[in-house]
Design a protein around this motif. Sequence first.
Motif, mmCIF file in Angstrom:
data_model
loop_
_atom_site.group_PDB
_atom_site.id
_atom_site.type_symbol
_atom_site.label_atom_id
_atom_site.label_comp_id
_atom_site.label_asym_id
_atom_site.label_seq_id
_atom_site.Cartn_x
_atom_site.Cartn_y
_atom_site.Cartn_z
ATOM 1 N N GLY A 200 -57.912 73.051 31.739
ATOM 2 C CA GLY A 200 -58.730 73.600 30.666
ATOM 3 C C GLY A 200 -59.830 72.668 30.212
ATOM 4 O O GLY A 200 -60.771 73.085 29.535
ATOM 5 N N LEU A 201 -59.738 71.391 30.626
ATOM 6 C CA LEU A 201 -60.756 70.405 30.254
ATOM 7 C C LEU A 201 -61.681 70.073 31.428
ATOM 8 O O LEU A 201 -62.332 69.031 31.421
ATOM 9 N N ASP A 202 -61.726 70.963 32.414
ATOM 10 C CA ASP A 202 -62.603 70.753 33.581
ATOM 11 C C ASP A 202 -62.280 69.434 34.274
ATOM 12 O O ASP A 202 -63.122 68.544 34.418
ATOM 13 N N VAL A 203 -61.057 69.325 34.719
ATOM 14 C CA VAL A 203 -60.577 68.111 35.365
ATOM 15 C C VAL A 203 -61.434 67.747 36.580
ATOM 16 O O VAL A 203 -61.938 68.614 37.293
ATOM 17 N N GLN A 204 -61.631 66.445 36.818
ATOM 18 C CA GLN A 204 -62.345 65.941 37.983
ATOM 19 C C GLN A 204 -61.326 65.586 39.062
ATOM 20 O O GLN A 204 -60.340 64.901 38.778
ATOM 21 N N LEU A 205 -61.556 66.032 40.289
ATOM 22 C CA LEU A 205 -60.596 65.846 41.375
ATOM 23 C C LEU A 205 -61.102 64.809 42.366
ATOM 24 O O LEU A 205 -62.275 64.792 42.722
ATOM 25 N N TYR A 206 -60.182 63.950 42.829
ATOM 26 C CA TYR A 206 -60.549 62.807 43.662
ATOM 27 C C TYR A 206 -59.693 62.751 44.923
ATOM 28 O O TYR A 206 -58.567 63.243 44.962
ATOM 29 N N CYS A 207 -60.239 62.051 45.911
ATOM 30 C CA CYS A 207 -59.517 61.838 47.159
ATOM 31 C C CYS A 207 -58.560 60.664 47.062
ATOM 32 O O CYS A 207 -57.536 60.624 47.736
ATOM 33 N N CYS A 208 -58.905 59.685 46.218
ATOM 34 C CA CYS A 208 -58.173 58.426 46.291
ATOM 35 C C CYS A 208 -58.274 57.637 44.979
ATOM 36 O O CYS A 208 -59.157 57.878 44.158
ATOM 37 N N SER A 209 -57.358 56.677 44.850
ATOM 38 C CA SER A 209 -57.268 55.889 43.622
ATOM 39 C C SER A 209 -58.526 55.076 43.362
ATOM 40 O O SER A 209 -58.979 54.955 42.214
ATOM 41 N N GLY A 210 -59.089 54.475 44.417
ATOM 42 C CA GLY A 210 -60.243 53.601 44.239
ATOM 43 C C GLY A 210 -61.402 54.283 43.544
ATOM 44 O O GLY A 210 -62.029 53.705 42.638
ATOM 45 N N GLU A 211 -61.712 55.522 43.950
ATOM 46 C CA GLU A 211 -62.826 56.244 43.334
ATOM 47 C C GLU A 211 -62.529 56.584 41.879
ATOM 48 O O GLU A 211 -63.415 56.539 41.025
ATOM 49 N N MET A 212 -61.275 56.936 41.599
ATOM 50 C CA MET A 212 -60.912 57.230 40.210
ATOM 51 C C MET A 212 -61.091 55.995 39.331
ATOM 52 O O MET A 212 -61.615 56.072 38.219
ATOM 53 N N ILE A 213 -60.650 54.846 39.836
ATOM 54 C CA ILE A 213 -60.751 53.610 39.049
ATOM 55 C C ILE A 213 -62.213 53.222 38.845
ATOM 56 O O ILE A 213 -62.598 52.744 37.774
ATOM 57 N N ASP A 214 -63.054 53.434 39.859
ATOM 58 C CA ASP A 214 -64.493 53.177 39.704
ATOM 59 C C ASP A 214 -65.060 53.978 38.538
ATOM 60 O O ASP A 214 -65.766 53.442 37.670
ATOM 61 N N ASP A 215 -64.757 55.289 38.521
ATOM 62 C CA ASP A 215 -65.299 56.166 37.478
ATOM 63 C C ASP A 215 -64.677 55.874 36.119
ATOM 64 O O ASP A 215 -65.326 56.046 35.078
ATOM 65 N N LEU A 216 -63.435 55.429 36.113
ATOM 66 C CA LEU A 216 -62.785 55.073 34.857
ATOM 67 C C LEU A 216 -63.419 53.817 34.262
ATOM 68 O O LEU A 216 -63.651 53.728 33.054
ATOM 69 N N THR A 217 -63.721 52.860 35.116
ATOM 70 C CA THR A 217 -64.280 51.590 34.657
ATOM 71 C C THR A 217 -65.641 51.766 34.014
ATOM 72 O O THR A 217 -65.948 51.146 32.987
#
Length: 335
Positions: A200-217
């Motif tokens: 419901g919050l328009d979740v962003q979907l990723y292939c791998c942990s590294g990309e998620m951590i990049d965007d989180l940082t």
Amino acid sequence: MRHFIALALIFFSHAVWAQDWEDRQTFNEADATTSLRIISSTDTDLFAPLIEAFVAENPDVAIDYLVTETADIDRRFRNMPDAFDIAISSAMDLQFKLTNDGYALELQNVSHPAWAQWRQSLFAFTSEPAAIVINRAAFDGLPIPQTRQELIEALRARPEVFRGRVGTYDVRQSGLGYLFATQDARASETFWRLMEVMGGLDVQLYCCSGEMIDDLTDGTIAVAYNVLGSYAEARTESRNAFEIVLPSDFPTTMMRTAFVSKASAEPAAAERFIQFLVTYQSNPIDGTRLLPSLQGRDSGTERATIALEPALMTFLDALKRNKFTSEWESALIQN
């Protein structure tokens, strides 16, 4: 005709190795007489210390290290098992099925605890928890969620902050993401409630942990769900930007695994590498190990660790996989 077939095989071989990889590096190429081809989901910067330690002790062996996603490892290996000597992946279920389907070589000379290997063919060498990683700025002055239920409440309380800023794996593409999601779903219905809130919050979907951590940082997302804790821990340069939470309601811990291809052209050298791998992860030579160690049964963590057993293959059944994926899409993709 034989000449044509030979040319075709050469062309096909070059085509395979010309394919794109997330990363590809060669170690000790100049001095070696033997070469091992390792296909892996582990980022090179995390695995390089181990490879460098191995070739220092085994100067006759070169390593061609090829990095790709967990699901891609399964596909490539099934298509060309003789193209690789060793497969390393965080997707325990896919690795277990490859082993069960006869792609792995039995290694009688590798010494390893019974609970951390399967039929002397598949060997676990790390224990790595799935984590919720939080951008601290998004929770400035507010308590950091410590459970999935607390995360649900935090997301519901401030949808304007988190819309488009929550990330998790795309289980249709990520083998590890699918493993974590199915294990979570088996543990508690809270998982599905969380998926619906994230959807419901328009979740962003990723292939791998590294990309998620990049965007989180950099603040692109504020919450990353089911990230590999080891990858977040390794980001020492940006650790002040986020907090790693191991949810206290039900932790999920996977074991990274490796096996030698039954079609390997260098089985003896590959077996040497596996023995070195499991030994090094317990006792790194120079203290440069970047991946977590394999925690023993006496640590108490086995209750939370996904076991190396046939039950791993339950959700790989085509009907179960289709049903799970359909429910996951209904929860997360609400457009």
